[in-house]
Design a protein around this motif. Structure first.
Motif, PDB file in Angstrom:
ATOM      1  N   PHE A  56       0.822  -1.213   0.000  1.00 19.98           N
ATOM      2  CA  PHE A  56       0.000   0.000   0.000  1.00 19.98           C
ATOM      3  C   PHE A  56       0.857   1.265   0.000  1.00 19.98           C
ATOM      4  O   PHE A  56       0.468   2.292  -0.546  1.00 19.98           O
ATOM      5  N   LEU A  57       2.016   1.190   0.626  1.00 24.00           N
ATOM      6  CA  LEU A  57       2.876   2.373   0.736  1.00 24.00           C
ATOM      7  C   LEU A  57       3.680   2.632  -0.521  1.00 24.00           C
ATOM      8  O   LEU A  57       4.278   3.696  -0.670  1.00 24.00           O
ATOM      9  N   THR A  58       3.727   1.643  -1.408  1.00 21.77           N
ATOM     10  CA  THR A  58       4.523   1.822  -2.616  1.00 21.77           C
ATOM     11  C   THR A  58       3.646   1.893  -3.865  1.00 21.77           C
ATOM     12  O   THR A  58       4.145   1.842  -4.983  1.00 21.77           O
ATOM     13  N   GLY A  59       2.336   1.993  -3.663  1.00 27.96           N
ATOM     14  CA  GLY A  59       1.434   2.103  -4.811  1.00 27.96           C
ATOM     15  C   GLY A  59       1.169   0.781  -5.502  1.00 27.96           C
ATOM     16  O   GLY A  59       0.691   0.751  -6.630  1.00 27.96           O
ATOM     17  N   LYS A  60       1.475  -0.327  -4.807  1.00 28.00           N
ATOM     18  CA  LYS A  60       1.304  -1.641  -5.437  1.00 28.00           C
ATOM     19  C   LYS A  60       0.058  -2.377  -4.955  1.00 28.00           C
ATOM     20  O   LYS A  60      -0.104  -3.567  -5.241  1.00 28.00           O
TER      21      LYS A  60
ATOM     22  N   TYR B 139      -6.501  -2.746  -6.100  1.00 27.88           N
ATOM     23  CA  TYR B 139      -7.915  -2.499  -5.824  1.00 27.88           C
ATOM     24  C   TYR B 139      -8.720  -2.813  -7.093  1.00 27.88           C
ATOM     25  O   TYR B 139      -8.152  -2.952  -8.186  1.00 27.88           O
TER      26      TYR B 139
ATOM     27  N   ASP C 250      -8.187  -0.969 -10.214  1.00 27.30           N
ATOM     28  CA  ASP C 250      -6.886  -1.175 -10.855  1.00 27.30           C
ATOM     29  C   ASP C 250      -6.942  -2.336 -11.846  1.00 27.30           C
ATOM     30  O   ASP C 250      -5.966  -2.598 -12.548  1.00 27.30           O
TER      31      ASP C 250
ATOM     32  N   GLY D 271     -10.764  -0.830  -0.320  1.00 26.22           N
ATOM     33  CA  GLY D 271     -10.390   0.383   0.396  1.00 26.22           C
ATOM     34  C   GLY D 271     -11.412   0.835   1.414  1.00 26.22           C
ATOM     35  O   GLY D 271     -12.034   1.878   1.270  1.00 26.22           O
TER      36      GLY D 271
ATOM     37  N   ARG E 203      -3.169   6.852 -14.217  1.00 17.73           N
ATOM     38  CA  ARG E 203      -3.726   5.524 -13.941  1.00 17.73           C
ATOM     39  C   ARG E 203      -3.945   4.712 -15.216  1.00 17.73           C
ATOM     40  O   ARG E 203      -3.496   3.570 -15.324  1.00 17.73           O
TER      41      ARG E 203
ATOM     42  N   THR F 173      -1.201   2.871 -10.993  1.00 14.62           N
ATOM     43  CA  THR F 173      -2.478   2.821 -10.278  1.00 14.62           C
ATOM     44  C   THR F 173      -2.339   3.111  -8.784  1.00 14.62           C
ATOM     45  O   THR F 173      -3.309   3.007  -8.040  1.00 14.62           O
ATOM     46  N   GLY F 174      -1.152   3.486  -8.351  1.00 17.56           N
ATOM     47  CA  GLY F 174      -0.993   3.882  -6.946  1.00 17.56           C
ATOM     48  C   GLY F 174      -1.680   5.205  -6.648  1.00 17.56           C
ATOM     49  O   GLY F 174      -2.045   5.478  -5.508  1.00 17.56           O
TER      50      GLY F 174
ATOM     51  N   HIS G  12      -4.787   7.252  -6.456  1.00 16.00           N
ATOM     52  CA  HIS G  12      -6.182   6.802  -6.327  1.00 16.00           C
ATOM     53  C   HIS G  12      -7.172   7.938  -6.527  1.00 16.00           C
ATOM     54  O   HIS G  12      -6.844   9.105  -6.307  1.00 16.00           O
TER      55      HIS G  12
ATOM     56  N   ILE H  27       3.419   8.096  -6.031  1.00 14.34           N
ATOM     57  CA  ILE H  27       3.780   7.192  -4.939  1.00 14.34           C
ATOM     58  C   ILE H  27       4.751   6.117  -5.419  1.00 14.34           C
ATOM     59  O   ILE H  27       5.614   5.676  -4.670  1.00 14.34           O
ATOM     60  N   GLU H  28       4.639   5.736  -6.696  1.00 19.02           N
ATOM     61  CA  GLU H  28       5.533   4.687  -7.217  1.00 19.02           C
ATOM     62  C   GLU H  28       6.986   5.161  -7.256  1.00 19.02           C
ATOM     63  O   GLU H  28       7.906   4.345  -7.370  1.00 19.02           O
TER      64      GLU H  28
ATOM     65  N   ALA I  30       9.874   5.324  -3.069  1.00 22.52           N
ATOM     66  CA  ALA I  30      10.766   4.422  -2.316  1.00 22.52           C
ATOM     67  C   ALA I  30      12.219   4.793  -2.592  1.00 22.52           C
ATOM     68  O   ALA I  30      12.523   5.517  -3.541  1.00 22.52           O
TER      69      ALA I  30
ATOM     70  N   LEU J  16      11.721   1.044   1.682  1.00 27.00           N
ATOM     71  CA  LEU J  16      10.803   2.141   1.991  1.00 27.00           C
ATOM     72  C   LEU J  16      11.587   3.386   2.382  1.00 27.00           C
ATOM     73  O   LEU J  16      12.578   3.303   3.108  1.00 27.00           O
TER      74      LEU J  16
ATOM     75  N   GLN K   6       7.640   6.586   4.262  1.00 27.72           N
ATOM     76  CA  GLN K   6       6.902   5.321   4.090  1.00 27.72           C
ATOM     77  C   GLN K   6       7.134   4.398   5.292  1.00 27.72           C
ATOM     78  O   GLN K   6       6.197   3.793   5.816  1.00 27.72           O
ATOM     79  N   GLN K   7       8.393   4.310   5.712  1.00 32.79           N
ATOM     80  CA  GLN K   7       8.723   3.434   6.841  1.00 32.79           C
ATOM     81  C   GLN K   7       8.028   3.915   8.113  1.00 32.79           C
ATOM     82  O   GLN K   7       7.535   3.100   8.906  1.00 32.79           O
TER      83      GLN K   7
ATOM     84  N   GLY L 241      -5.404   1.454   3.150  1.00 39.13           N
ATOM     85  CA  GLY L 241      -4.366   1.811   2.184  1.00 39.13           C
ATOM     86  C   GLY L 241      -4.811   2.713   1.052  1.00 39.13           C
ATOM     87  O   GLY L 241      -3.984   3.135   0.240  1.00 39.13           O
ATOM     88  N   PHE L 242      -6.100   3.030   0.978  1.00 41.51           N
ATOM     89  CA  PHE L 242      -6.579   3.760  -0.200  1.00 41.51           C
ATOM     90  C   PHE L 242      -6.153   5.224  -0.176  1.00 41.51           C
ATOM     91  O   PHE L 242      -5.768   5.776  -1.198  1.00 41.51           O
TER      92      PHE L 242
ATOM     93  N   THR M 270      -3.614   6.269   1.456  1.00 39.24           N
ATOM     94  CA  THR M 270      -2.210   6.286   1.841  1.00 39.24           C
ATOM     95  C   THR M 270      -1.271   6.954   0.828  1.00 39.24           C
ATOM     96  O   THR M 270      -0.439   7.779   1.225  1.00 39.24           O
TER      97      THR M 270
ATOM     98  N   VAL N 187       1.068  10.071   1.898  1.00 38.57           N
ATOM     99  CA  VAL N 187       2.533  10.053   1.830  1.00 38.57           C
ATOM    100  C   VAL N 187       3.033  11.232   0.983  1.00 38.57           C
ATOM    101  O   VAL N 187       3.991  11.923   1.362  1.00 38.57           O
TER     102      VAL N 187
END
Lengths: 790, 161
Positions: A19-23, A26, A29, A254, B28, B34-35, B37, B75-76, B79, B85, B89-90, B101-102, B104, B108
């Motif tokens: 979730f934190l890396t956009g992977k 959903y 997607d 989500g 997207r 697709t990170g 949203h 977001i991609e 890192a 991370l 992120q960490q 996570g939606f 998120t 970030v």
């Protein structure tokens, strides 16, 4: 200290990395090669007769594949309701038809009338503008009491009235309750509204239908909390597709908060259209569309009364509630104001006589169903506001009135007069604890400091009980459920000792991939990293009932424990064979099987390898392999409880309420991952405070939705809250599930609204405004200012 | 349809878009990133937050064509170079700053923008900055803690004050 990765450890969530890396993956997607896009045309009036739909111009537009209307669904069943309530006279509820697309009439703003399917989303949307729909608007009914008048417009012609049911609970107690009120030394009465809310998970709903013509296989990707339930409802009742030809996948979802439990028309539509067009069809809800089509929550209007004797003991309670169903019955709607509300009216108290009346009413509004807490927040709000009001009328401390009437720690298991039996709890402990963590002793000093700044400070308390993991299935069947409420799990141990757990629960933010793995790791004594949790796909997980009602760990987790115990039992047999010992002498500890009292042992991998490479194996008495499935059907609900304290400042000039502090002392039984539990409570508190202070789903008298976007529905934001104080040191383990857990997902949203309102009323009373007995939620500056200036 | 070219996460990309295509849609659907949203249609929720030429932007409030020639970060691209991370992120993982996570990715991106301008924000400054990013799961508590922790401050200490 618990071992990292085992039960009791705040193990970091493994799902976070994607979730934190956009992977994250959903539903929106997911794009399938060749897919077409669906755009729903929805009613812009609350009630109307459809005279004609002319889609000829739209169908001639570029990219348009087909325009669907009700006529295309003539051979298809309606959207089913999953719970049939029987009224106080023994009659089953009135259950109207719920077509996939409006058939002849529209009954709420947002009711889907037609769907344009086109090559691109833009083409579908453009063509929707060209569909000519002629509707004669009919008078709409929005107010529940007006809807029950004999001359009210009827939402459904085929029904005798707008009354879905008139439910009494416990009907046999009614006369005794009325008699207790006649004998009461004091009666406190409160009329209140539990405001309608919109769940608003941040991910809007999405559905993608796919069909394989050579095999007849349907696949639905959908934003669901319970893919198996969707497969059952849509397959069996709407489209007539047998389970083996229908796969339902709910990938990363989500958030849900209840709104993604239900089977929705859009899911049936894309599944149906994918076959009709022989190509994938995708629908993605916009937020505006979510406001018009997601089931909404709460919306009760209640009169509640408490009878007390001369010593301030509660002697009886009675309530009259009107519960809004909206225009159609959503999947579990009838059960919310009844079995999830009436059964909770004892709260934490010893009130011996209780009678609950609920009239469920159809109106020309969007359907209402469970939203985080579902029935239990409504029960708690009434009761905790009422107890507070009673204390003020009697001139006693609300804290002491509660303490005096609480069920005592030595009275468990406790049979309430509203059917349920609380197995464990200690309400005095959570009350004491919340007063301690909120530093109640220092309140007067803080109030004086606020006063010096011209602000009115108030302290509000609420104590809640909830019922989670609704079960057993045979009981809920008697109460009208049209489904079972068990959960299942399959545990597959691989040859090299790693484990894949398949669960029927569904995680959409709850962190099951982490916490469920902790449970199995603890039981076997291996590293949690060797265990994967798989959920959300009917093709690879056993039958499941999904995630709602704080049931996942209590029911789904228990199924995993049951299946893992079967694994351990078989593994011990294999170990006994390998160690040439008796099975009864084998002990499993830290992933190692030892013959008791000896140093003979075989490790976990030695056993799992033997199961799949059975060269040295008792083949004559045991099958190779190590994979087990279990179904767990609880014998009772679980009963989390807790004490919540809210401290507010009210601005006397503007009526603005500021939350200064919020403290929660919960009893969730045993806890697997404290970090996740605290996160659940914090999120629930934000939703409950949101309900109390700002959120309101409003319609005008014609049934037009006034709060149809984030521009006019007040969603809580980061600067609306302080840091919360959350505590779970007063846990009394559940006695009837193997983990001793109770569930924590909804508590925050249940206990917080009355704590907030009690705090505001306290602030006003301290300022001398003892004439203000109640203000209906949300306590916006306008409402508070108006109450102060009435 | 018009051609747009931009740099996304350090890579030169281009694509054909309609005039009405939003940057969020292009990221997207056009680029498969697709990170980012889409949680609303009124530019309120912030789930689509990205950086355009170093500035925090709601990508649903900008046409793809407007980003022609721009430097975009999503977001991609957050890192560390080795795939681990980043500090922010960490911190979100360490402090349980996310549930479903939606929201998120947007959180970030917003947090990164805040800390770039204000490396040691107060709790109030964090809350104020995140006002345009909605989260329905966490009650913001652990998001605020995560951002404070990412700034090198003792989030537990600040929360206890």
């Amino acid at each position: 200290m618990p071992k990292d990765g085992g039960i009791g450890a705040s193990t970091k969530r493994r799902e976070d990395v994607r979730f934190l890396t956009g992977k994250g993956r959903y539903t929106d997607d997911i794009n399938i090669r060749g897919q077409a896009y669906a755009w729903f045309i929805r009613s812009d009036v609350a009630h109307g007769k459809i005279n004609s739909i002319d889609s000829s111009a739209a169908e001639a537009m570029p990219g348009v594949v087909k325009v669907f209307t009700a006529a295309d669904f003539a051979g298809v069943g309606g959207i089913p309701c999953g719970w049939q309530v029987t009224d106080r006279f023994g009659k089953v509820m009135q259950e109207p038809k719920h077509p996939v697309l409006a058939d002849g009439k529209v009954r709420h703003v947002g009711d889907p009338i037609a769907v344009v399917v086109a090559e691109t989303l833009e083409q579908a949307r453009d063509a929707a503008e060209a569909v000519e729909i002629d509707i004669t608007e009919l008078p709409a009914v929005v107010n529940m009491k007006a809807a029950l008048l004999p001359d009210s417009p009827k939402v459904h012609e085929e029904l005798t009235s707008n009354l879905c049911y008139d439910w009494g609970f416990v009907e046999e107690n009614k006369a005794a309750v009325d008699e207790a009120f006649e004998k009461a030394a004091h009666v406190t009465t409160l009329e209140l509204v539990n405001n309608r809310l919109v769940a608003n998970p941040m991910e809007p709903r999405v559905a993608v239908g796919d069909f394989e013509s050579h095999s007849g296989q349907h696949t639905l990707y959908t934003t669901s909390q319970n893919p198996h339930v969707i497969r059952l409802l849509m397959g069996a009742f709407v489209l007539g597709i047998p389970e083996h030809k229908l796969r339902v996948v709910a990938p990363d979802v989500g958030g849900g908060f209840g709104s993604k439990i239900y089977h929705y028309a859009e899911e049936a539509f894309v599944t149906f259209a994918a076959k009709a067009l022989n190509r994938p069809v995708k629908w993605t809800s916009s937020r505006s569309e979510a406001f018009l089509s997601d089931a909404q929550g709460r919306d009760h209007v209640t009169k509640i009364q408490l009878a007390l004797d001369a010593d301030n003991n509660f002697t009886a309670l009675r309530t009259d509630t009107y519960a809004n169903m909206g225009a159609y019955l959503s999947t579990f709607a009838p059960s919310i104001p009844t079995w999830l509300h009436g059964t909770l009216m004892a709260g934490n108290y010893r009130t011996p006589l209780i009678y609950v009346n609920v009239k469920a009413v159809f109106t020309n509004t969007i359907p209402v169903d469970a939203y985080r807490g579902a029935g239990r927040p409504e029960a708690t709000f009434q009761l905790e506001r009422l107890v507070d009001k009673a204390a003020r009328e009697l001139g006693v401390s609300p804290i002491e009135l509660r303490r005096q009437n609480f069920i005592k720690p030595d009275q468990f298991p406790y049979q309430t007069p509203v059917a349920v039996v609380y197995d464990t709890g200690n309400y005095h402990a959570t009350l004491d604890r919340v007063l301690e963590i909120s530093n109640y002793a220092g309140f007067e000093a803080r109030a004086a400091e606020s006063k010096a700044r011209g602000k009115l400070r108030g302290f509000g308390l609420a104590h809640y009980i909830e019922a989670c993991g609704i079960a057993p299935s045979n009981l809920v069947g008697q109460l009208g459920a049209r489904a079972g409420l068990y959960e299942s799990a399959s545990v597959r141990v691989n040859a090299t000792g790693s484990i894949t757990v398949f669960t029927g629960s569904h995680s959409h933010g709850q962190g099951h991939e982490t916490s469920f793995a902790q449970v199995v790791a603890e039981m076997i004594g291996i590293d949690a990293g060797q265990i994967d949790i798989v959920h959300g796909d009917t093709s690879n997980t056993p039958m499941g009932m999904g995630t709602y009602g704080s049931r996942s760990l209590a029911v789904g987790g228990s199924a995993i424990v049951k299946a893992t115990n079967k694994i351990i039992n078989k593994a011990k047999k294999i170990a006994a064979h390998l160690l040439e010992a008796s099975e009864g002498d084998i002990e499993l500890k830290d992933g190692k099987f030892t013959v008791a009292g000896t140093d003979k042992s075989v490790d976990w991998v030695g056993v799992t390898l033997a199961a799949y490479v059975p060269h040295n194996y008792p083949l004559e008495s045991m099958e190779p392999g190590l994979e087990e499935t279990a179904f767990y059907d609880p014998s009772n609900f679980t009963y989390p409880s807790g004490g919540y304290a809210c401290e507010v400042e009210v601005c006397p000039e503007t009526g603005k309420v500021t939350i200064c502090a919020f403290s929660a002392a919960d009893d969730f039984g045993n806890i697997v991952n404290p970090m996740i539990v605290e996160g659940q409570v914090q999120g629930g508190l934000a939703q409950g405070i949101g309900q109390a202070l700002m959120e309101n789903c409003a319609y005008d008298e014609n049934g037009q939705l006034l709060s149809g976007s984030f521009m006019d529905y007040a969603m809580p934001r980061a600067d609306d809250f302080p840091m919360f104080t959350v505590d779970h040191s007063c846990n009394t383990p559940c006695t009837h599930n193997p983990l001793g857990v109770k569930g924590c997902g909804e508590a925050g949203a249940i206990g917080s609204p009355p704590a907030v309102v009690n705090a505001v009323i306290d602030a006003l009373h301290r300022a001398g405004r003892t004439d203000i007995a109640h203000i209906d939620m949300p306590l916006t500056p306008s409402r508070v200012w108006s109450a102060m200036n009435a | 349809m018009a051609k747009v070219s931009m740099t996304v996460n350090g890579k030169a990309v281009s694509g054909e878009v309609e005039g009405r295509t939003l940057l969020s849609t292009f990221l997207r659907e056009g680029l498969g990133l697709t990170g980012t949203h889409i949680g609303c249609d009124t530019s309120q929720c912030g789930a689509c937050t990205v950086h355009v030429d170093g500035k925090q932007v709601k990508s649903c409030a900008m046409f793809a064509a407007e980003a022609d020639g721009a430097e975009v970060r999503t977001i991609e691209g957050m890192a560390n170079a080795d795939g681990s991370l980043s500090v922010i992120q960490q911190a979100f993982q360490d402090h349980h700053g996310l549930q479903c996570g939606f929201c998120t990715p947007g959180m970030v991106m917003a947090a990164a923008s805040l800390l770039a301008d204000n490396p040691k924000p107060t709790e109030a400054e964090v809350r104020h900055h995140l006002e345009g990013n909605m989260c329905r799961c966490t009650g913001y508590h652990n998001i605020v803690k995560a951002v404070l922790a990412a700034s090198g401050q003792d989030a537990g200490q600040i929360a206890a004050e």
